[in-house]
Design an enzyme around this catalytic site. Structure first.
Site, PDB file in Angstrom:
ATOM      1  N   ASP A   1     -28.022 -18.105  65.087  1.00 48.30           N
ATOM      2  CA  ASP A   1     -27.129 -17.010  65.452  1.00 48.30           C
ATOM      3  C   ASP A   1     -27.251 -16.691  66.941  1.00 48.30           C
ATOM      4  O   ASP A   1     -28.304 -16.228  67.392  1.00 48.30           O
ATOM      5  CB  ASP A   1     -27.451 -15.774  64.627  1.00 48.30           C
ATOM      6  CG  ASP A   1     -26.477 -14.633  64.882  1.00 48.30           C
ATOM      7  OD1 ASP A   1     -25.399 -14.884  65.449  1.00 48.30           O
ATOM      8  OD2 ASP A   1     -26.802 -13.482  64.514  1.00 48.30           O
ATOM      9  N   ASP A  31     -19.625 -17.057  70.966  1.00 44.77           N
ATOM     10  CA  ASP A  31     -20.429 -16.663  69.809  1.00 44.77           C
ATOM     11  C   ASP A  31     -20.270 -17.657  68.666  1.00 44.77           C
ATOM     12  O   ASP A  31     -19.193 -17.765  68.081  1.00 44.77           O
ATOM     13  CB  ASP A  31     -20.008 -15.260  69.357  1.00 44.77           C
ATOM     14  CG  ASP A  31     -20.779 -14.785  68.139  1.00 44.77           C
ATOM     15  OD1 ASP A  31     -21.922 -15.230  67.947  1.00 44.77           O
ATOM     16  OD2 ASP A  31     -20.234 -13.954  67.383  1.00 44.77           O
TER      17      ASP A  31
END
Length: 405
Positions: free
Chosen positions: A97, A276
């Site tokens: 992540d 992201d």
């Protein structure tokens, strides 16, 4: 409570430069990406929207140790890598992540070997879930020669949003660990990458990330992450870098400035947003989305919440250009559509063509971010997160021009 003197010693050990050459840098290890549809055909847009909201809340320094029950939303892409924790090690499959920096494992699978508890509670929220538990100190290995001593990890008693994975390894900037511990909310927790550098295992806090697009009907695709540098076998030409943006809150993440052009028409002026890998789609400010929708002829599809186009409109699609620093990165028409082999997995029609650009939901300059370059962008360009020099880099790959969708 963990003894103060021993805690101080561990913090020194995890942050003090050691007089050893970083001989293991850089090292490339495999990662796996796959779409998550464990609860059926759920909504890509809903997941990305929830994640963006969570990132915005975190940037405003919300109390991350106040856990809320966030509904689990599936139907999106996950990326994971195998991480060894403890000595002897236990191998865990952790989600990768870039929008967080905590590393944690669910308590139900965690094996205590060399670890010990600091007695500190630790927690964080995510767009699709949360974790809450206790801080432990343990040995963590992320690849050959990449063993970190005295690494802080969370052991989660409560959690949501990781499906059948064992936890998360956060590769975002270390400042994202602020507010993780209620008793020390303004003190960051050294990340795995921080400690790889401070223990002189790698030469720089640099991560190189390569994703391979889905091929035909395969529901898994491979990738690579390089710790401590980049891997020239995974990209073409040179890597071009741009500085982390100064605009908040994007500056707290892997945030950059960019403008976007559809064909010869600018649809998004130079502004700030983030890169992201936890987001799947490409999100852009409302004005830019409206221009893109009009130019492509896309129509809103209520089942997927994506734009759907005809085959003739697909044939007429123009290239989508991202101007980042002094370089331009181009998504071909095929790169602008969702993989057709996965249409039914996102509640779509098998024979339809869906665009991967979505409305971020706010006007330019009025939201937390004016764009999010998610997986659909990163699978086409090798991406470098360089914390040492506060910059992000991109390069083309074998798949930049691929027609796999």
């Amino acid at each position: 409570m963990f003894p103060a003197a021993l805690l101080t010693l561990l913090l020194v050990l995890s942050t003090t430069e050691l007089p050893v050459k970083a001989a293991n840098s850089p090292v490339t290890v495999p990662i796996t990406s796959r779409p998550e549809f464990s609860n059926g055909t759920n909504n890509l847009v809903a997941h990305d929207r929830a994640r963006l909201q969570a990132l915005g809340d975190r940037s405003k320094h919300e109390k991350r140790f106040t856990v809320t029950n966030v509904p689990l939303i599936n139907g999106y892409v996950r990326y994971s890598m195998l991480v060894d924790i403890g000595d002897p090690p236990t191998t865990y499959n952790l989600i990768l992540d870039s929008g967080s920096a905590n590393t944690w494992v669910r308590a139900s699978v965690y094996q205590e070997t060399t670890s010990f508890s600091t007695g500190e509670p630790v927690a964080a929220t995510y767009g699709s879930g949360f974790f809450s538990g206790s801080e432990y100190i343990d040995t963590v290995n992320v690849g050959p020669g990449l063993t970190v001593l005295h690494q802080s990890i969370g052991v989660a008693d409560e959690l949501a949003g990781v499906d059948d994975f064992d936890g998360i390894i956060g590769i975002g900037p270390v400042a994202l660990t602020l507010k993780s511990k209620p008793e020390m909310p303004e003190e960051p927790i050294p990340t795995v990458v921080n400690n790889l550098r401070s223990q002189n295992i790698i030469e720089a806090e640099v991560l190189g990330i390569f994703f391979q697009p889905y091929i035909n009907s395969l529901l898994e695709s491979s990738g690579r992450i390089t710790f401590g540098g980049t891997d020239s076998d995974l990209y073409k030409g040179n890597i071009a870098y741009t500085s982390i943006t100064d605009t908040e809150p994007a500056s707290k993440y892997w945030g950059i400035n960019q403008s976007i052009r559809y064909g010869d028409t600018e649809i998004l002026r130079a502004t700030a947003g983030i890169v992201d890998c936890g987001a799947t789609l490409l999100a852009i400010a409302t004005e830019a989305f409206d221009l893109y929708k009009a130019a492509t002829g896309g129509e809103y599809d209520s089942a997927t919440e994506l734009l759907v186009i005809s085959l003739d409109q697909y044939d007429a699609l123009q290239e989508l250009h991202f101007i980042i620093g002094d370089s331009t990165y181009t998504l071909t028409r095929n790169a602008q559509i969702w993989p057709r082999s996965l249409n039914t997995k996102v509640s779509g029609d098998a024979g339809s063509i869906y665009l991967i650009v979505r409305d971020i939901g706010t006007a330019i300059g009025e939201g937390d971010y004016d764009f999010v370059n998610g997986y659909v962008f990163m699978q086409r360009f090798y991406t470098v997160f360089d914390a040492t020099n506060s910059r992000v880099g991109f390069a083309t790959t074998l798949y930049t021009q691929a027609t796999s969708n």
